[in-house]
Structures are given as structure tokens and as C-alpha cells.
Scaffold this motif. Structure first.
Motif, PDB file in Angstrom:
ATOM      1  N   ASP A 164      -2.754   9.153  -6.875  1.00 36.82           N
ATOM      2  CA  ASP A 164      -2.399   7.957  -7.898  1.00 36.82           C
ATOM      3  C   ASP A 164      -1.424   8.749  -9.044  1.00 36.82           C
ATOM      4  OD1 ASP A 164      -2.023   5.662  -8.704  1.00 36.82           O
ATOM      5  OD2 ASP A 164      -3.983   5.479 -10.034  1.00 36.82           O
ATOM      6  N   VAL A 177      -4.361   7.917   2.722  1.00 42.09           N
ATOM      7  CA  VAL A 177      -4.948   7.242   1.446  1.00 42.09           C
ATOM      8  C   VAL A 177      -3.810   7.459   0.507  1.00 42.09           C
ATOM      9  CG1 VAL A 177      -6.621   7.234  -0.030  1.00 42.09           C
ATOM     10  CG2 VAL A 177      -7.008   7.961   2.263  1.00 42.09           C
ATOM     11  N   ASN A 178      -3.367   6.414   0.046  1.00 38.68           N
ATOM     12  CA  ASN A 178      -2.326   6.282  -0.858  1.00 38.68           C
ATOM     13  C   ASN A 178      -2.999   6.045  -2.429  1.00 38.68           C
ATOM     14  OD1 ASN A 178       0.163   6.528  -2.378  1.00 38.68           O
ATOM     15  ND2 ASN A 178       1.098   4.692  -1.678  1.00 38.68           N
ATOM     16  N   ARG A 179      -2.461   6.751  -3.534  1.00 39.10           N
ATOM     17  CA  ARG A 179      -3.020   6.412  -4.806  1.00 39.10           C
ATOM     18  C   ARG A 179      -4.405   6.923  -4.837  1.00 39.10           C
ATOM     19  NH1 ARG A 179      -0.905   1.024  -3.873  1.00 39.10           N
ATOM     20  NH2 ARG A 179       1.360   1.286  -4.382  1.00 39.10           N
ATOM     21  N   GLY A 233      -8.116  -2.673  -0.510  1.00 39.95           N
ATOM     22  CA  GLY A 233      -7.697  -1.613   0.498  1.00 39.95           C
ATOM     23  C   GLY A 233      -8.690  -1.405   1.456  1.00 39.95           C
ATOM     24  N   THR A 271      -3.575   3.213   3.352  1.00 32.22           N
ATOM     25  CA  THR A 271      -4.336   2.291   2.418  1.00 32.22           C
ATOM     26  C   THR A 271      -4.417   2.705   1.041  1.00 32.22           C
ATOM     27  OG1 THR A 271      -6.563   1.253   2.513  1.00 32.22           O
ATOM     28  CG2 THR A 271      -6.538   3.420   3.321  1.00 32.22           C
ATOM     29  N   GLU A 272      -5.529   2.337   0.116  1.00 33.15           N
ATOM     30  CA  GLU A 272      -5.420   2.678  -1.148  1.00 33.15           C
ATOM     31  C   GLU A 272      -7.090   2.626  -1.283  1.00 33.15           C
ATOM     32  OE1 GLU A 272      -2.891   0.474  -3.328  1.00 33.15           O
ATOM     33  OE2 GLU A 272      -3.992  -1.284  -3.445  1.00 33.15           O
ATOM     34  N   THR A 291       1.027  -1.140   0.086  1.00 32.48           N
ATOM     35  CA  THR A 291      -0.110  -0.034  -0.061  1.00 32.48           C
ATOM     36  C   THR A 291       0.982   1.387   0.053  1.00 32.48           C
ATOM     37  OG1 THR A 291      -0.054   0.017   2.494  1.00 32.48           O
ATOM     38  CG2 THR A 291      -2.087  -1.048   1.181  1.00 32.48           C
ATOM     39  N   GLU A 341      -3.771  12.503   1.919  1.00 32.76           N
ATOM     40  CA  GLU A 341      -4.034  11.885   0.502  1.00 32.76           C
ATOM     41  C   GLU A 341      -2.812  11.978  -0.575  1.00 32.76           C
ATOM     42  OE1 GLU A 341      -7.984  12.193  -0.978  1.00 32.76           O
ATOM     43  OE2 GLU A 341      -8.432  13.318   0.861  1.00 32.76           O
TER      44      GLU A 341
END
Lengths: 120, 298, 309
Positions: free
Chosen positions: C241, C214-216, C192, C186-187, C12, C238
Motif C-alpha cells: 500500500d 494482494v494489492n495495497r 476485499g 484483492t486487497e 482492486t 503482494e
């Protein structure tokens, strides 16, 4: 000489159990008296872990000198070898047939475990 | 019956998405989600649960407050820092999360004030999916012993496959190289490693193939999202060749993979270029594994 | 202050966040790589290792001259690590949990303990960052003792960042125990969100303050936001992506360069966590009697060396 054979049923005519640690039961055969004794393996049958080792303990404490079975995992193999017990794997047929073949010298002693342990 | 495990070393390489595709492509099989820590396969395959089993493993110590004499023997004995005094009362307490169920405190409590209870660690399920039977699990939060749970569900999957005459056990493995991974791959006939072209994955790939080599399991690799870095893809494949690991193919970077996931479909059902790549990987693995001698491990 | 970076599933962006946060933090910082099955922080930071120590766990050995082959040890062992043969116990060290029970139940004192190496703890500087990582030996099944050894080497003062292993079971618990704050990465995908739920359950069970990164992140996908709003969980940051980030990461390059705004974002993230944790609340001493002498299972195997490798 005392011989342990893994067995599905409770008599010498019973078919062998190919499993060692999770064998239904063990038949302890005494070559001198020609008598035999049944050792149930219920506890190990349902154990999620360590079945092979505990079966090796049972065999060792029963005073057996050799084991006839289908497959034997690495831990049980190591334990049986350490206890000075000879192991014959890949044996099939009934219990009595297996004992006859051992007497006739038709069985070859296993040099290593023939199945990988599942439980780690 | 053949057992095929898909693992990744590093997490998040797309392993579960690949397994979901194999589930759609393979014939008579049983699926086992051994990634019990973060089980995700059910999110794609939407299983209907037929059976629920409680998973119990090991024990946990519990001190009866009314019998505790506050001597401290248990705390001193515990190697896992799981026992400490509670509040301002004169009683010790076991932290069930830290307790490893060794029974030392139970045995040596002079007041015999410690119970040894079986521990419920989670649940496992036998389910039906549109792609066949599936065995999966949910490990309780902070529960331990996932290696044993993995063994339990693999055995359940094995039994279903034997009873129903299914020829393949398809295993979605966990990340890492520890206990759950070892429990997932021992006794399998073939392992596919899903890597991605990153330095982390390259590093982990090396460790994970050392593990499959240790257990002498035939292994193949496929690099997912390979076009993100063709150079590292080549390095992973080079490492594979030098270690006798075969190359099962490459899967390109394709946003359709995530879109399929959001729609709860496997990539091959959703379509796209990555789907074509995965289909080819599957064909190569089938060609490879049908050549293998059938090993019937009891 | 100790901050853990964790996630339910792998991949993640946990390690990326931990590494880049370490580079941005304006004070003395130690980065602990507790993902000892697959330690990866060193790939991005390339620390010069100046200290490497073998970590061992205690395992039993038998003195055959004193052993009566009574079976007490094998009967006591909860982990099936001892086979009680009629010739004496046979020990399987890889199954041992180092509880010491067999030594104590042996009626003749035939059992004693020795150390068995399970992995390495390596330390080194990467610029201003002190990197401390564990490396589990391959085929070794149990990582928590090594994770505890890594954590023991964290400096008492300053900022410690802990890169956790993935999942929710024993290794993660070992890594999370005693931290002041956890960042859950997480994504916004169904996987996720599902894994975030598990991770939230874990940190709540351990009673650790936490927030989500929050990734991506994708514009339009609000699944994580909806969950966090309903659960009253703060979203701390955040990260959008971007294929550029994925490519930079794959080359082992700094994500800070690929995503220009990230440095400022991480700085704000760090300051927000400091405010949330509050002034030194984490190190508040617990009310407990003076600790008695303890026998620790995680002992160095005695190969402590000041090697330059």
C-alpha cells in the motif's frame, strides 16, 4: 366500443387499480350492450418482468379500443399505441365513474408513458 | 416516498462506505443493496436476517440421457454454445452456465428429450440492522440476470417502506452502466455518483452521467479521496457542471475509512476528517432532495 | 496462453495489474479490455486505434404482409421481447437475446433476422502491446455478446492478457471462459476478502487454475493470507500500500516508475504463471466430433472499417 378499465375488484363499483401491467384485474366494458366481462391478471401480478407488455397483449386481444388506468410504463404504452389503442392515464375513482367521465369527454388522452419502467 | 440511489461507474471508489454513512445519518429509511454481484453493505451493517427468499429466474435446459438419440439438432440450434457431446457416450449435455434458457433446443428436439427447468439463481433477504430494515441478496456464482434480482429486491424494499411509512429508500447501486445499474436507477428521484480523482473514474463518470441524463434523473457527484489529485477533482466537477450535475461536496483521503471498515463501522460512527466531509455531503443532498417535488410512482 | 485478471469487486487494481503486466511481458502480447461497460486500459496505454468495428447482435423483424398475428413468436420468446398484439408482433430489440426461436416457430415465415449494433471493438498498438477493447453503447443492457466479440479477436499465438469486468455474473463468465489461468486481485480489507471468496467460487465453478495477487498489502494484516492458506490458494504477489502509487495512478502515470521493485516482481509473476500453466496444456484439443455449421448470434454489423481515429 369496448373499454378496458384496470380494477381492484370484480364489479363496476370497484375502485380502479392505478397500475396497468400489475393491475389486479381488467374490466372489459362493452358500450353497446352495457355488459362487462372480468379478465383476471394473476399471472402478470407476480411476473418479475414483462408485466406491462403482457397486459398490453391481453388488452389488444380482448378487442378493446381504449384503456383507462392510473399509470402506464413506456413499453406498455408503446405496445398499446402500436395496437391502435387509446390510453387515458391518471384516471381514478370507481370503474363506473371512470367510464362515465370518458363518455362525458372529461378525460384527456395520454401522449406518452407517465411512469418509468422498473424492470429492464 | 423518495428513492435515492448511490452509484459510481467505476468500482472501488468508496460508494458502499458512503452509503453506510448515509444509513447512519438518514432518518426513516429502508436500505437496499443492489450491488448483488459483490454485495458488501452487510459487512458494515451486520444485518440480522429475518426472511430468506429463493430467487428463481428464467429456465435452464437439461437433456435426459436415456432419451437422447444423439442427432445433434440441439447443438446445432443453440446460439450460446451451451450444448456439446459428453465423454465417449452417445449423448449431448447442456452446460448450465452457458445456457440462457431460450427454449429453442427444447422445442426442436425430435426425441423430446430435453426438460426445461426453473433456474435457482440465488437468495435474497429481508433483514434488520441497527440503522433500520435492509433488503439484500446473494446471487449464485456464475448466475445471470442480476437486473431482475435488483428489480425484485427494490420492489421488496419499496413495499417495506410503504407498509412501515418510511420516507426514504436508500439504494447502494452496482458499478458499470449495464443492466443491473439501469434496474437500480430507473424510477429513482435522485442519484449520487461517488467518483474518485483518477483518469479511469473521470472517464467512467462521463458515461454514467450520460445514463442518468438519459433517464432524466436529477444527479449529483461527490469526489472521494479528492486530495489525491486536486487537478482531476476539478476536471470531474467541471464535467459535472457542464452536464447539469450538481456538486454534493468532496471527501478527503483518510485512512480512517479503511480502519472503520475493519471495525465494521460506518465512517461517520468511527469518526475522522472524512467522516465530517461525508456528513456535509449528506446535508447537501438532503437540502437538494427536500426541494424536489414528491413523485409518487405507484 | 490466455491469462485473465479478475476480481470480485471493482477498484482492486485489476486494470493497473493487467496494463503493467502487458508492459513487462517479454514476448508478443495482446491486452483484451473485456470490461466493456467501463473500458479503461486505453487511458494508461493510449493505443493508436487502427481498426474499429461495429458489433451487432441478431434481432427479429416482421414482414407484415406474411404475418397472421397468431402470437406464436411472442408466446415462444422467453425474454418478453415480443408483444403479440392482435395487429401483429411488436418487437423490443433491447430485450432480445438473439436465440432465433421466434424465426423458427413462425408458421408463415414472416420473421427474419437483422443485426442491431450494440457497441464497438477497437484495436490498436501501444508500443509492442496490441490493445483490443470493447465499448458498450450507453443504455445497452447486455455486454456478453460484445465481450465474446473482443475475445474472438485475440491472436492465436503468443500471450493474451484479459482485463475482466468486476463481479461474478454473466459478463465475467463470458470473459473468463476458455482462459488458461486467472489472477484474482484483492486487497486486505473485509470487502476485499469477501469479494475474493466470491471470485474464487467463480473460477472454481469454471474449473480454471488461479492464484491471488494482494494489492495495497499492509504489514500486519494477514486476513487474506489466512484465507488463502486454509483454501490452499497460492499468493503470487503482494503489492504494498502506498500513497505514491495511488497518486501516480490518479495521474495516469506508470506505476512501474512509482514503485521501483514492481517490474522485477511482475516478471517473476509472469514466469511463475507460465510454469503453473505448463507447456501448452491450455490448447489441448477437446475430444469432439467435427463441428457442424453453426449460426452465430454475434455477427459484425457490417461497418468494418480501417479507420484512423
Amino acid at each position: 366500443m369496448k373499454i378496458i378499465v384496470t380494477s381492484l375488484g370484480p364489479s363496476l363499483d370497484s375502485p380502479m387499480d392505478v397500475r396497468f401491467g400489475r393491475a389486479a384485474r381488467f374490466i372489459l366494458f362493452d358500450d353497446e350492450s352495457q355488459g362487462f366481462q372480468i379478465i383476471e391478471n394473476t399471472q402478470n401480478l407476480n411476473a418479475a418482468q414483462g408485466a406491462g407488455l403482457q397486459a398490453a397483449e391481453i388488452v389488444s386481444r380482448a378487442g378493446a379500443e381504449c384503456v383507462l388506468t392510473g399509470h402506464c410504463g413506456p413499453k406498455a404504452f408503446k405496445a398499446l399505441t402500436a395496437a391502435g389503442i387509446r390510453i387515458y392515464t391518471g384516471v381514478d375513482g370507481t370503474v363506473a365513474e371512470a367510464i362515465d367521465r370518458l363518455r362525458a369527454g372529461q378525460l384527456k388522452q395520454a401522449e406518452s408513458a407517465d411512469s418509468q419502467g422498473h424492470a429492464f | 416516498m423518495q428513492q435515492l440511489a448511490v452509484i459510481s461507474g467505476k468500482g472501488g471508489t468508496g460508494k458502499t462506505s458512503v452509503v453506510a454513512c448515509f444509513a447512519a445519518l438518514a432518518g426513516e429509511k429502508v436500505l437496499v443493496d443492489c450491488d448483488v454481484d459483490a454485495a458488501d453493505l452487510h459487512l458494515v451493517l451486520s444485518p440480522t436476517i429475518l426472511e430468506t427468499h429463493e430467487f428463481r429466474s428464467g429456465h435452464v435446459a437439461r437433456i435426459r440421457e436415456e432419451d437422447c438419440r444423439f442427432c445433434g439438432e440441439c447443438m446445432e440450434s443453440c446460439r450460446f454454445d451451451a450444448i456439446g457431446p459428453v465423454g465417449d457416450g452417445f449423448c449431448y449435455q447442456v452446460d448450465p452456465i452457458a445456457c440462457e434458457g431460450c427454449r429453442v433446443c427444447v422445442e426442436f428436439c425430435p426425441a423430446q428429450a430435453i426438460d426445461f427447468e426453473e433456474r435457482t439463481c440465488g437468495e435474497w433477504f429481508i433483514s434488520e440492522t441497527s440503522h433500520g430494515p435492509m433488503v439484500h441478496a446473494r446471487l449464485g456464482i456464475a448466475a445471470e440476470n442480476s437486473g431482475k434480482l435488483v428489480t425484485t429486491i427494490r420492489q421488496a424494499g419499496h413495499e417495506i417502506a410503504e407498509n412501515q411509512g418510511r420516507s426514504l429508500l436508500l439504494i447502494d447501486g452496482p458499478p458499470g452502466i449495464g443492466c443491473p445499474v439501469i434496474a437500480s436507477i430507473t424510477g429513482t428521484d435522485f442519484v449520487l455518483v461517488v467518483a474518485e480523482p483518477t483518469l479511469s473514474s473521470l472517464h467512467d463518470f462521463d458515461r454514467v452521467i450520460s445514463l442518468t441524463a438519459h433517464f432524466r434523473i436529477p444527479t449529483a457527484v461527490c469526489v472521494n479521496k479528492w486530495d489525491l489529485n486536486p487537478e482531476i477533482t476539478r476536471r470531474i466537477e467541471q464535467a459535472a457542471r457542464s452536464r447539469n450535475v450538481s456538486i454534493a461536496g468532496r471527501v478527503r483521503y483518510d485512512p480512517a475509512v479503511t480502519q472503520a471498515q475493519v471495525k465494521r463501522l460506518s465512517t461517520v460512527e468511527y469518526g475522522g476528517q472524512a467522516a465530517d466531509d461525508i456528513r456535509k455531503v449528506w446535508e447537501r443532498i438532503r437540502a437538494r432532495t427536500t426541494g424536489l417535488v414528491q413523485i409518487d410512482s405507484h | 496462453m490466455k491469462i485473465a485478471i479478475a476480481s470480485g469487486k471493482g477498484g482492486t487494481g485489476k486494470t493497473t495489474l493487467a496494463v503493467n503486466l502487458a508492459l513487462v511481458v517479454p514476448e508478443a502480447v495482446a491486452l483484451l479490455d473485456c470490461d466493456v461497460e467501463e473500458p479503461n486500459c486505453h487511458i494508461f496505454l493510449a493505443p493508436t486505434v487502427d481498426r474499429s468495428e461495429a458489433i451487432g447482435v441478431m434481432v427479429p423483424v416482421v414482414d407484415p404482409d406474411r404475418c397472421l398475428a397468431c402470437g406464436s413468436c411472442s408466446h415462444f420468446c422467453q425474454y418478453h421481447a415480443i408483444a403479440g398484439l392482435d395487429t401483429g408482433p411488436l418487437i423490443f430489440p433491447e430485450l432480445c437475446h438473439s436465440c432465433g426461436g421466434c424465426v423458427r416457430v413462425c408458421p408463415t415465415g414472416a420473421m427474419s433476422e437483422t443485426t442491431r449494433e450494440i457497441g464497438l471493438v477497437e484495436e490498436g498498438w501501444a508500443g509492442p502491446v496490441r490493445v483490443i477493447q470493447g465499448r458498450l453503447r450507453i443504455t445497452e443492457a447486455s455486454s456478453p455478446p460484445l465481450i465474446r466479440a473482443v475475445k474472438k479477436r485475440a491472436p492465436a499465438d503468443g500471450m493474451t492478457l484479459i482485463d475482466c469486468p468486476p463481479g461474478t455474473s454473466c459478463p465475467v463468465i463470458a470473459a473468463l471462459r476458455g482462459v488458461d489461468f486467472a489472477i484474482l486481485v484483492t486487497e486486505p480489507t473485509p470487502f476485499g476478502l469477501h469479494d475474493l471468496r466470491l471470485a474464487v467460487g467463480t473460477v472454481r465453478t469454471l474449473n480454471i487454475a488461479f492464484g491471488v495477487v494482494v494489492n495495497r498489502a499492509q504489514a500486519g494484516n494477514r486476513s487474506i493470507h489466512e484465507y488463502c492458506e486454509a483454501e490452499r490458494i497460492p499468493i503470487l504477489l503482494e503489492v504494498p500500500d502506498s500513497r505514491q502509487v495511488a497518486e501516480a495512478y490518479s495521474k495516469g502515470l506508470s506505476v512501474l516508475d512509482a514503485l521501483p521493485g514492481l517490474r522485477g516482481d511482475l516478471d517473476r509473476l509472469y514466469r511463475e504463471i507460465k510454469i503453473r500453466v505448463g507447456p501448452e496444456t491450455g490448447s489441448e484439443p477437446r475430444e469432439c466430433p467435427a463441428p457442424r455449421q453453426k449460426r452465430s448470434p454475434d455477427q459484425p454489423a457490417g461497418r468494418d472499417s480501417q479507420s484512423q481515429s
